[in-house]
Scaffold this motif. Structure first.
Motif, short mmCIF file in Angstrom:
data_model
loop_
_atom_site.label_atom_id
_atom_site.label_comp_id
_atom_site.label_asym_id
_atom_site.label_seq_id
_atom_site.Cartn_x
_atom_site.Cartn_y
_atom_site.Cartn_z
N CYS A 59 0.82 -1.22 0.00
CA CYS A 59 0.00 0.00 0.00
C CYS A 59 0.86 1.28 0.00
CB CYS A 59 -0.93 -0.02 1.20
SG CYS A 59 -2.09 1.36 1.25
N THR A 60 1.86 1.35 0.86
CA THR A 60 2.66 2.58 0.93
C THR A 60 3.47 2.78 -0.35
OG1 THR A 60 4.37 1.37 2.13
CG2 THR A 60 2.81 2.62 3.44
N TRP A 61 3.95 1.71 -0.94
CA TRP A 61 4.69 1.83 -2.20
C TRP A 61 3.77 2.30 -3.31
CZ3 TRP A 61 8.41 -2.91 -2.96
CH2 TRP A 61 9.28 -2.98 -1.88
N ALA A 62 2.56 1.73 -3.35
CA ALA A 62 1.59 2.12 -4.37
C ALA A 62 1.25 3.60 -4.24
CB ALA A 62 0.34 1.27 -4.26
N HIS A 64 3.13 5.96 -2.93
CA HIS A 64 4.31 6.73 -3.35
C HIS A 64 4.44 6.73 -4.88
CE1 HIS A 64 8.32 8.39 -3.39
NE2 HIS A 64 8.71 7.37 -4.16
N HIS A 65 4.25 5.56 -5.49
CA HIS A 65 4.37 5.45 -6.94
C HIS A 65 3.34 6.35 -7.65
CE1 HIS A 65 5.11 3.71 -10.87
NE2 HIS A 65 3.83 3.38 -10.97
N ALA A 66 2.09 6.29 -7.19
CA ALA A 66 1.04 7.11 -7.79
C ALA A 66 1.34 8.60 -7.61
CB ALA A 66 -0.32 6.76 -7.19
N SER A 67 1.81 8.98 -6.44
CA SER A 67 2.16 10.38 -6.18
C SER A 67 3.30 10.83 -7.09
CB SER A 67 2.58 10.57 -4.73
OG SER A 67 1.52 10.28 -3.87
N ARG A 68 4.29 9.97 -7.26
CA ARG A 68 5.45 10.31 -8.09
C ARG A 68 5.05 10.47 -9.55
NH1 ARG A 68 8.93 7.33 -10.86
NH2 ARG A 68 8.12 5.39 -10.05
N ILE A 69 4.19 9.57 -10.05
CA ILE A 69 3.73 9.65 -11.44
C ILE A 69 2.97 10.95 -11.68
CG2 ILE A 69 2.12 8.64 -13.12
CD1 ILE A 69 4.70 7.06 -12.90
N HIS A 97 -9.18 7.37 -3.76
CA HIS A 97 -10.13 6.39 -3.21
C HIS A 97 -9.46 5.15 -2.63
CE1 HIS A 97 -13.40 8.65 -4.96
NE2 HIS A 97 -12.77 8.65 -6.11
N GLY A 98 -8.16 4.99 -2.85
CA GLY A 98 -7.48 3.77 -2.43
C GLY A 98 -7.20 3.72 -0.93
N PRO A 99 -6.70 2.58 -0.49
CA PRO A 99 -6.35 2.43 0.93
C PRO A 99 -5.17 3.32 1.29
CG PRO A 99 -5.61 0.52 -0.31
CD PRO A 99 -6.39 1.38 -1.25
N ARG A 100 -5.10 3.69 2.52
CA ARG A 100 -3.99 4.54 3.01
C ARG A 100 -3.06 3.73 3.86
NH1 ARG A 100 -3.94 9.54 0.62
NH2 ARG A 100 -5.99 9.81 -0.13
#
Length: 100
Positions: A59-62, A64-69, A97-100
């Motif tokens: 979850c935390t990687w996802a 970070h990845h979405a934020s970076r993109i 909408h995703g999990p935090r």
């Protein structure tokens, strides 16, 4: 007399795949069905590919990845802008909408 504010369209689109949130980059917001420059199949493929990538990450990687993109604008010489729009829409949807 109070000033009348224009009614803005709903940003969330409910599809069979989940909720997609349109990015409010311009007003009026154009419906994807009416956007003649959008290839819906490429958009959907980009969305599915991004969602698959995010699902395979913790979850935390996802997050970070979405934020970076989304921190970087899409390339101006993008060969498949419809795919990129779908990919980025999934990233935005995950952050919203995703999990935090």
């Amino acid at each position: 007399m109070t000033p009348h504010e224009p009614e803005l369209p709903e940003l969330d689109i409910v599809t069979e795949y989940g909720i997609v949130t349109r990015l409010p980059t311009s007003f009026p917001i154009y419906d994807a069905d009416l956007d003649e420059h959008l290839d819906p199949d490429l958009f959907q493929q980009g969305f599915v590919d991004a969602a698959g990538e995010l699902d395979r990450m913790p979850c935390t990687w996802a997050h970070h990845h979405a934020s970076r993109i989304l921190a970087c604008p899409p390339p101006e010489d993008d060969d498949e802008p419809s795919y990129t729009r779908g990919y980025r829409a999934a990233m935005y949807g995950h952050l919203r909408h995703g999990p935090r």
